[in-house]
Design an enzyme around this catalytic site. Structure first.
Site, PDB file in Angstrom:
ATOM      1  N   ASP A  24     -12.345 -11.272 -24.091  1.00 47.51           N
ATOM      2  CA  ASP A  24     -11.440 -12.270 -23.784  1.00 47.51           C
ATOM      3  C   ASP A  24     -11.475 -13.405 -24.941  1.00 47.51           C
ATOM      4  O   ASP A  24     -12.612 -13.689 -25.313  1.00 47.51           O
ATOM      5  CB  ASP A  24     -11.700 -12.675 -22.464  1.00 47.51           C
ATOM      6  CG  ASP A  24     -10.510 -13.692 -22.201  1.00 47.51           C
ATOM      7  OD1 ASP A  24      -9.241 -13.160 -21.699  1.00 47.51           O
ATOM      8  OD2 ASP A  24     -10.536 -14.771 -22.087  1.00 47.51           O
ATOM      9  N   GLU A  26     -10.088 -17.360 -25.845  1.00 46.47           N
ATOM     10  CA  GLU A  26      -9.418 -18.441 -25.867  1.00 46.47           C
ATOM     11  C   GLU A  26      -8.961 -19.111 -27.389  1.00 46.47           C
ATOM     12  O   GLU A  26      -9.757 -18.981 -27.929  1.00 46.47           O
ATOM     13  CB  GLU A  26     -10.177 -19.673 -25.120  1.00 46.47           C
ATOM     14  CG  GLU A  26     -10.777 -19.049 -23.650  1.00 46.47           C
ATOM     15  CD  GLU A  26      -9.811 -18.928 -22.887  1.00 46.47           C
ATOM     16  OE1 GLU A  26      -8.595 -19.208 -22.751  1.00 46.47           O
ATOM     17  OE2 GLU A  26      -9.888 -17.927 -22.087  1.00 46.47           O
ATOM     18  N   HIS A 165      -9.695 -19.135 -17.325  1.00 51.95           N
ATOM     19  CA  HIS A 165      -9.325 -19.663 -18.653  1.00 51.95           C
ATOM     20  C   HIS A 165     -10.772 -19.822 -19.500  1.00 51.95           C
ATOM     21  O   HIS A 165     -10.510 -20.688 -20.376  1.00 51.95           O
ATOM     22  CB  HIS A 165      -8.477 -20.370 -18.660  1.00 51.95           C
ATOM     23  CG  HIS A 165      -6.904 -20.007 -18.092  1.00 51.95           C
ATOM     24  ND1 HIS A 165      -6.212 -19.024 -18.840  1.00 51.95           N
ATOM     25  CD2 HIS A 165      -6.334 -20.414 -17.195  1.00 51.95           C
ATOM     26  CE1 HIS A 165      -5.195 -19.030 -18.102  1.00 51.95           C
ATOM     27  NE2 HIS A 165      -5.275 -19.698 -17.195  1.00 51.95           N
ATOM     28  N   ASP A 170     -13.603 -14.845 -17.891  1.00 52.92           N
ATOM     29  CA  ASP A 170     -12.451 -13.887 -17.649  1.00 52.92           C
ATOM     30  C   ASP A 170     -12.709 -12.088 -18.069  1.00 52.92           C
ATOM     31  O   ASP A 170     -12.412 -11.450 -17.688  1.00 52.92           O
ATOM     32  CB  ASP A 170     -11.271 -14.404 -18.825  1.00 52.92           C
ATOM     33  CG  ASP A 170     -10.522 -15.506 -18.180  1.00 52.92           C
ATOM     34  OD1 ASP A 170     -11.003 -15.904 -17.046  1.00 52.92           O
ATOM     35  OD2 ASP A 170      -9.452 -16.200 -18.834  1.00 52.92           O
TER      36      ASP A 170
END
Length: 580
Positions: A24, A26, A165, A170
């Protein structure tokens, strides 16, 4: 009982043995081309066991937008001392080496990773990817979960980590979602990585359960026949690799609804291995014509083909017929539909004043003239205004268009199209063009087929992909036999064997080949391809100079979207062939 040893490719990679890296990211925005990565989190799992984790913040080259800071909780101050992506990416690629990447909405995360690889000069390893969003859409109904967001699925599958997030959190939640989805597809008979990556709810459990039907099929060129419990053919197909093609009917690559229905009825698949691709294509046509399988749409009724006939009588006319006779008449075709045949007839009548009445006329006309005579579209032989000799000149014009030099008459049709266009009657000009195209297609087809149909035997050879020669024996337009000579061997003894063992074919009637016109078209395309050599020819194989094939090559591009059957893959006009 014969035991078939499956290959590793056929068995697939067991999901229990696959190493997944659930990742994952960001980022500073939604576009990989305009935004940057701010955090990477990943979890490595295999067989339900966590093998390791990877997490780091990443310092972007631009400030993080305020709304992104609020969404993720990652601030400029937090990433101020973090490494750049130039350092992070190699470490991640090493962590994920030899694994399958998993992400929720994988297209987003993978696009950022690929963009980072390109920007830092690293080659993207070409990971296989599994998207949990795609799987969830196939496996989780709206009744169970209001949407397919990671937060909603995490609740449904009881994830031990709540997504918030932050990349590693995540990724941990996505691991639990992945395991929940794998349990569901396992109950549906999906046990390998290959099946998982191609999984779709469009492929029914019944289809998947019948994968075993393809297990013993050969990896060789040929024909495959799906059969029902009574042994009746349901569907006939052809492929360079029978096993691979047959297996595709049980995966997501097959999306035709009628094929899913067909597979549901099938209880066996019969393979017919062929030495050459041409033989496989011809066998497919013959089997479809013989059995008319309910799930084959093309060429089920070749006997319904139509011909345009220039009759033999004192005052000949054009007639649409189903049967070709040895009556000395000239024939053009075949046409698959009556509409195409009628358009071809209309094209001839546009510029050649043949009579259009169907009455049988004697040597001296005794009837009354029709409206076409008054319009100058007919010489009125019915009333005696035109003699047999005068009418014969008109007939020769039509015969030239149909079976010989088409240029004089087609030149008139093209001028007619120009006149209509100049008058801004574009729709009428288009109608003339379409009629002309139907005509030249039928005429070109007849001019190409007739010489081959009349030749008692033609033997040709072409280099095989793996060395040696592909050998083909054609008799009266029918494929009588094929074979392959091994690489390095003298092909002539194989040619002699082929000629001795090929099918005995009786001479056909008139211009019709001793096979369906579609089969002869396949043979012609093979013969006309570059690299094909004529070894033996008993007969004459030639096309008329100025024939319809040349004009078709000019007209066809203008109407490429309006191709009639028998011309699914229009071949170029053949080069002029000499007699042998």
């Amino acid at each position: 009982m014969q035991v078939v040893q499956g290959t590793l490719d056929e068995l697939g990679t067991s999901l229990a043995d696959v190493t997944f890296v659930v990742v994952d990211l960001e980022t500073t925005g939604g576009s990989a081309s305009a935004s940057a990565i701010t955090e990477v989190g990943a979890v490595k799992v295999r067989g339900g066991e966590v093998l390791g984790e990877f997490q780091t913040l990443v310092r972007p080259s631009e400030p993080i937008p305020a709304f992104i800071q609020v969404l993720t909780g990652i601030t400029d101050a937090m990433v101020a001392g973090a490494p750049r992506i130039e350092s992070v990416l190699p470490a991640f690629l090493e962590f994920a080496r030899d694994s399958v990447l998993v992400a929720h909405n994988a297209g987003f995360d993978i696009s950022f990773l690929k963009a980072a690889a390109a920007a830092t000069g690293h080659e993207w390893p070409g990971f296989r990817v599994v998207d949990t969003v795609h799987l969830a859409r196939q496996l989780v109904s709206r009744d169970e979960c209001r949407n397919h967001k990671l937060s909603s699925l995490a609740v449904l599958f009881g994830a031990t980590t709540t997504p918030d997030h932050r990349a590693l959190h995540d990724a941990r939640a996505t691991v639990d979602v992945l395991h929940g989805l794998l349990e569901r597809v396992g109950n549906l008979g999906v046990h390998t990585l290959e099946e998982l990556r191609s999984y779709t709810s469009r492929v029914t459990p019944a289809q998947r359960r019948k994968r075993f039907l393809a297990d013993a099929l050969p990896s060789a060129p040929g024909v495959y026949v799906f059969q029902d419990a009574a042994g009746r053919p349901l569907y006939v197909g052809t492929s360079r690799d029978i096993r691979t093609r047959a297996r595709s009917y049980f995966t997501a690559s097959e999306q035709r609804t009628r094929m899913a229905e067909m597979v549901g009825l099938a209880t066996s698949i019969r393979p017919i291995v062929c030495p050459t691709t041409l033989e496989a294509q011809v066998r497919e046509l013959r089997l479809i014509a013989a059995y008319k399988p309910r799930y084959n749409r093309r060429s089920r009724f070749p006997e319904k083909a139509l011909w345009v006939k220039l009759t033999v009588e004192p005052f000949p006319r054009l007639s649409i017929v189903r049967q070709v006779l040895a009556d000395g008449a000239r024939y053009v075709g075949p046409f698959r539909t009556r509409l195409a045949a009628e358009a071809a007839v209309a094209a001839v009548h546009e510029v050649v004043p043949l009579r259009q009445c169907t009455a049988r006329l004697g040597l001296r006309g005794t009837g009354s003239e029709c409206a076409l005579a008054g319009m100058g579209r007919c010489g009125a032989p019915c009333s005696g205004r035109q003699s047999v000799e005068e009418y014969a000149q008109v007939v020769e014009e039509a015969a030239g268009l149909l079976t010989g030099d088409a240029r004089p008459v087609t030149g008139r049709l093209r001028r007619r199209m120009g006149e209509l266009s100049a008058q801004e009657r574009y729709e009428d000009a288009g109608t003339v063009r379409d009629r002309l195209l139907h005509l030249v297609r039928g005429a070109a087809r007849a001019q190409r087929i007739a010489p081959l149909a009349a030749s008692p035997e033609l033997v040709a050879a072409r280099r095989a992909e793996r060395g040696g020669w592909e050998l083909v024996c054609v008799r009266h337009g029918r494929l009588a036999g094929t074979g392959v000579s091994p690489a390095g061997a003298d092909p002539l003894p194989y040619v002699a064997t082929l000629r001795a063992t090929a099918e005995v074919v009786q001479a056909p009637v008139g211009p019709v080949p001793a096979a369906s016109a579609e089969e002869t078209e396949l043979v012609l395309r093979w013969l006309e391809e570059p690299g094909t050599r004529i070894v033996e020819l008993d007969g004459t194989w030639s096309c008329p100079v100025g024939g319809a094939a040349g004009l078709r090559a000019v007209l066809e591009p203008a109407a490429r979207g309006d191709v009639v059957p028998f011309d699914d893959d229009p071949a170029p006009a053949p080069a002029q062939r000499a007699t042998a």
